[in-house]
Design an enzyme around this catalytic site. Structure first.
Site, PDB file in Angstrom:
ATOM      1  N   ASP A 169       6.844  74.450  58.911  1.00  0.00           N
ATOM      2  CA  ASP A 169       6.661  75.456  57.857  1.00  0.00           C
ATOM      3  C   ASP A 169       7.235  76.782  58.332  1.00  0.00           C
ATOM      4  OD1 ASP A 169       5.751  77.247  55.991  1.00  0.00           O
ATOM      5  OD2 ASP A 169       3.632  77.056  56.542  1.00  0.00           O
TER       6      ASP A 169
ATOM      7  N   ASN B 257       7.531  79.640  56.364  1.00  0.00           N
ATOM      8  CA  ASN B 257       7.057  80.866  55.699  1.00  0.00           C
ATOM      9  C   ASN B 257       5.538  80.991  55.673  1.00  0.00           C
ATOM     10  OD1 ASN B 257       6.292  79.040  53.788  1.00  0.00           O
ATOM     11  ND2 ASN B 257       7.495  79.907  52.109  1.00  0.00           N
TER      12      ASN B 257
ATOM     13  N   ASP C 285       3.060  79.184  54.424  1.00  0.00           N
ATOM     14  CA  ASP C 285       2.190  78.794  53.306  1.00  0.00           C
ATOM     15  C   ASP C 285       1.513  77.440  53.528  1.00  0.00           C
ATOM     16  OD1 ASP C 285       4.310  77.082  53.001  1.00  0.00           O
ATOM     17  OD2 ASP C 285       4.761  77.633  50.925  1.00  0.00           O
TER      18      ASP C 285
ATOM     19  N   ASP D 124       9.131  73.386  55.057  1.00  0.00           N
ATOM     20  CA  ASP D 124      10.226  73.855  54.195  1.00  0.00           C
ATOM     21  C   ASP D 124      11.555  73.826  54.959  1.00  0.00           C
ATOM     22  OD1 ASP D 124      10.094  76.143  55.863  1.00  0.00           O
ATOM     23  OD2 ASP D 124       8.560  77.017  54.558  1.00  0.00           O
TER      24      ASP D 124
ATOM     25  N   ASP E 129      16.459  55.765  46.690  1.00  0.00           N
ATOM     26  CA  ASP E 129      15.066  55.414  46.456  1.00  0.00           C
ATOM     27  C   ASP E 129      14.960  54.260  45.454  1.00  0.00           C
ATOM     28  OD1 ASP E 129      12.191  56.255  46.797  1.00  0.00           O
ATOM     29  OD2 ASP E 129      12.336  56.486  44.634  1.00  0.00           O
TER      30      ASP E 129
ATOM     31  N   GLU F  55      16.956  51.803  49.900  1.00  0.00           N
ATOM     32  CA  GLU F  55      15.566  51.376  50.039  1.00  0.00           C
ATOM     33  C   GLU F  55      15.384  50.280  48.999  1.00  0.00           C
ATOM     34  OE1 GLU F  55      10.938  52.411  49.236  1.00  0.00           O
ATOM     35  OE2 GLU F  55      12.527  52.865  47.862  1.00  0.00           O
TER      36      GLU F  55
HETATM   37  C1  GLC Z   1       9.879  54.918  47.373  1.00  0.00           C
HETATM   38  C2  GLC Z   1       9.420  56.062  48.222  1.00  0.00           C
HETATM   39  C3  GLC Z   1       7.975  56.315  47.927  1.00  0.00           C
HETATM   40  C4  GLC Z   1       7.836  56.667  46.464  1.00  0.00           C
HETATM   41  C5  GLC Z   1       8.440  55.598  45.578  1.00  0.00           C
HETATM   42  C6  GLC Z   1       8.608  56.067  44.158  1.00  0.00           C
HETATM   43  O1  GLC Z   1       9.259  53.742  47.688  1.00  0.00           O
HETATM   44  O2  GLC Z   1       9.661  55.796  49.567  1.00  0.00           O
HETATM   45  O3  GLC Z   1       7.452  57.331  48.737  1.00  0.00           O
HETATM   46  O4  GLC Z   1       6.479  56.818  46.150  1.00  0.00           O
HETATM   47  O5  GLC Z   1       9.716  55.231  46.012  1.00  0.00           O
HETATM   48  O6  GLC Z   1       9.657  56.978  44.056  1.00  0.00           O
END
Ligand code: GLC
Length: 506
Positions: free
Chosen positions: A22, A24, A26, A30, A201, A260
């Site tokens: 972090d 800043n 908060d 970041d 993703d 992924e």
């Molecule tokens: C992927 C990400 C996970 C997220 C999901 C929905 O599996 O790694 O963190 O919740 O996609 O986007």
């Protein structure tokens, strides 16, 4: 920077931006904080970093609910902070991979607001997956959300929209030309800024089976599950990646993308990394394998064979922001250390998750009111969710929030992590940090495929180029093979390799 397929052998470090550093005060990690800690990563010896989403988001799912794909959320900084971080990383010879979330947007994305307002049958609704009830009051089919509950939410006008994850993450319709064009433009936006690649993703999710057929049974799939389903791993998804690959290849500098993808077999997974698609896919079979010599060996062989069949490198991963940290999964720091040496000796690319180099355990006792993961909320508190692996990193022992933030604030409470802090481990030869640093340094010299050696039962033993990796998963000590010890995950008393210990030999 040298640019000959760097990703094939890279050690890539996942940064969960909110929990890394972090800048800043908060209590939220970041981009400024991240930039300041880049020298730590250089010294650790990683080749690249992958940043989880830092885009504008209501943060219903930790930023995997994107409201604007071309801007930085104020929580994490500004586009200028991103550019400065990227330049600083490149100056240190660290490549930067960013997340792209194409399966769904946030429900606060401008397109979704437009779709709700425009009503049934509109062009704006066609960018998402809206359907009428199957029978009065009933959702269109029986699909379930990965986070629990049904995958459909009803709008005030009676239509339902699909969300394989949270209701705040409506699924996009990839048959719609606007959707395809938009993501190609988003890729270019970040490639133009200079990113080295993307982590895609839910890369197996964008295309759904025609007619959206019901599955026929409940409890369909959890995070990283592998069951064949009409909403995942449909053949049509590959066409998207062939188009993306052309875009990536049109840029100089060896840009890449890692999927992924949750696929039912290593061969199905290999289709995502065909020569004209993505470059890599995470190897969740390795992450899911139990600490058993037979299971690990067959997983390694199957993954190497599948990747070889399309000429792609294998990847390896033990932990990420969705799964319990492997120290806790394996139930032992000694196994985690041995597993690290196993992973880092294998051919291909290795993905590390922030904090694994410190041996961090999963935090199991977060107070309920601190938990933020939708998995926790949507399961009615029966599934603890993923907050336990997302607790902010301990940097400096003795400082407030262990140096995570300048003010001592932290968006999730940290346990007593004095002994885990980076400051307590750097330059301590027996620490996790020293093991990772040394392993990452030596790993650069390893080349070529692996060759299994004759070995006692429950011992993994292979050569790669000039190095030999031996891991003892049997319950008893075994004789140490001949050779000079380069690195070991634990003590080697009297010429033996104790249980749950790995060694690299020359
Ligand atoms: C992927 C990400 C996970 C997220 C999901 C929905 O599996 O790694 O963190 O919740 O996609 O986007």
């Amino acid at each position: 920077m040298p640019s000959s397929h760097w990703w094939r052998t890279a050690a890539i470090y996942e940064i969960y931006v909110r929990s890394f550093a972090d800048g800043n005060g908060d209590g939220e990690g970041d981009l400024i904080g991240l930039r300041e800690r880049l020298p730590y990563l250089r010294e650790l010896g990683v080749d690249a970093i992958w940043l989880t989403p830092f885009y504008r988001s209501p943060m219903v799912d930790g930023g995997y609910d994107v409201a604007d794909y071309r801007d930085v959320d104020p929580l994490f900084g500004t586009l200028a902070d991103f550019d400065a971080m990227l330049a600083a990383a490149h100056a240190l010879d660290i490549r930067v991979i960013v997340d792209i979330v194409p399966n769904h947007t946030s429900s606060q994305h401008a397109w979704f607001a437009e779709a709700l307002a425009a009503g049934p049958g509109s062009l704006a609704r066609d960018r998402y997956i809206f359907r009428p009830s199957s029978s009065p009051g009933e959702p269109p089919n029986d699909w379930e959300s990965i986070f629990g509950g049904r995958a459909w939410t009803r709008t005030p006008d009676g239509e339902w929209y699909l969300h394989l994850f949270d209701p705040g993450q409506p699924d996009l319709n990839w048959d719609n030309a606007d959707v395809r064009a938009e993501f190609e433009s988003v890729l270019r936006f970040w490639l133009d800024r200079g990113v080295d690649g993307f982590r895609v993703d839910v890369a197996h999710g964008m295309v759904k089976a025609a007619g959206l057929p019901s599955v026929g049974h409940p409890q369909q799939i959890g995070l990283l599950g592998r069951e064949p389903l009409p909403y995942f791993d449909q053949d049509g998804v590959h066409e998207i990646y062939r188009a993306w690959r052309k875009i990536l290849d049109s840029y100089p500098g060896d840009r890449m993308a890692v999927a992924e993808a949750w696929a039912s077999t290593p061969l199905r997974l290999a289709r995502y990394v065909a020569p004209d698609e993505l470059h890599q896919a995470f190897n969740f079979d390795f992450l899911a394998a139990p600490w058993s010599a037979a299971e690990l060996r067959s997983t390694i062989d199957a993954c190497v064979e599948a990747a070889d069949s399309v000429g792609a490198p294998t990847t390896w991963v033990l932990s990420n922001h969705d799964k319990a940290r492997h120290v806790t999964r394996f139930g032992s720091p000694e196994i985690a250390r041995a597993a690290a040496l196993l992973m880092l000796a294998l051919p291909g690319a290795a993905y590390l998750y922030q904090g694994e180099e410190l041996g961090l355990p999963e935090v199991l006792d977060l107070p309920d009111d601190a938990r933020q993961d939708p998995v926790w909320h949507r399961s009615g508190g029966t599934d603890p969710g993923r907050d336990g692996c997302r607790v902010p990193l301990p940097w400096t022992a003795g400082e407030p929030a262990y140096g995570f933030s300048t003010t001592g604030r932290s968006w999730l409470p940290q346990p007593d992590w004095s002994s885990f802090a980076a400051s307590a481990q750097q330059d301590v030869p027996s620490s996790f940090h020293s093991l990772y640093r040394e392993a990452l340094r030596l790993r650069r010299t390893f080349t070529g495929p692996l060759t299994w050696q004759e070995s006692p039962a429950d011992v993994l033993d292979f050569m790669r180029g000039g190095v030999r990796c031996v891991v003892n998963l049997s319950g008893a000590a075994v004789p140490l093979p001949l050779g000079s010890v380069v690195l070991a995950s634990g003590d080697l008393p009297d010429g033996t390799l104790p249980p749950d210990t790995a060694v690299w030999l020359h």
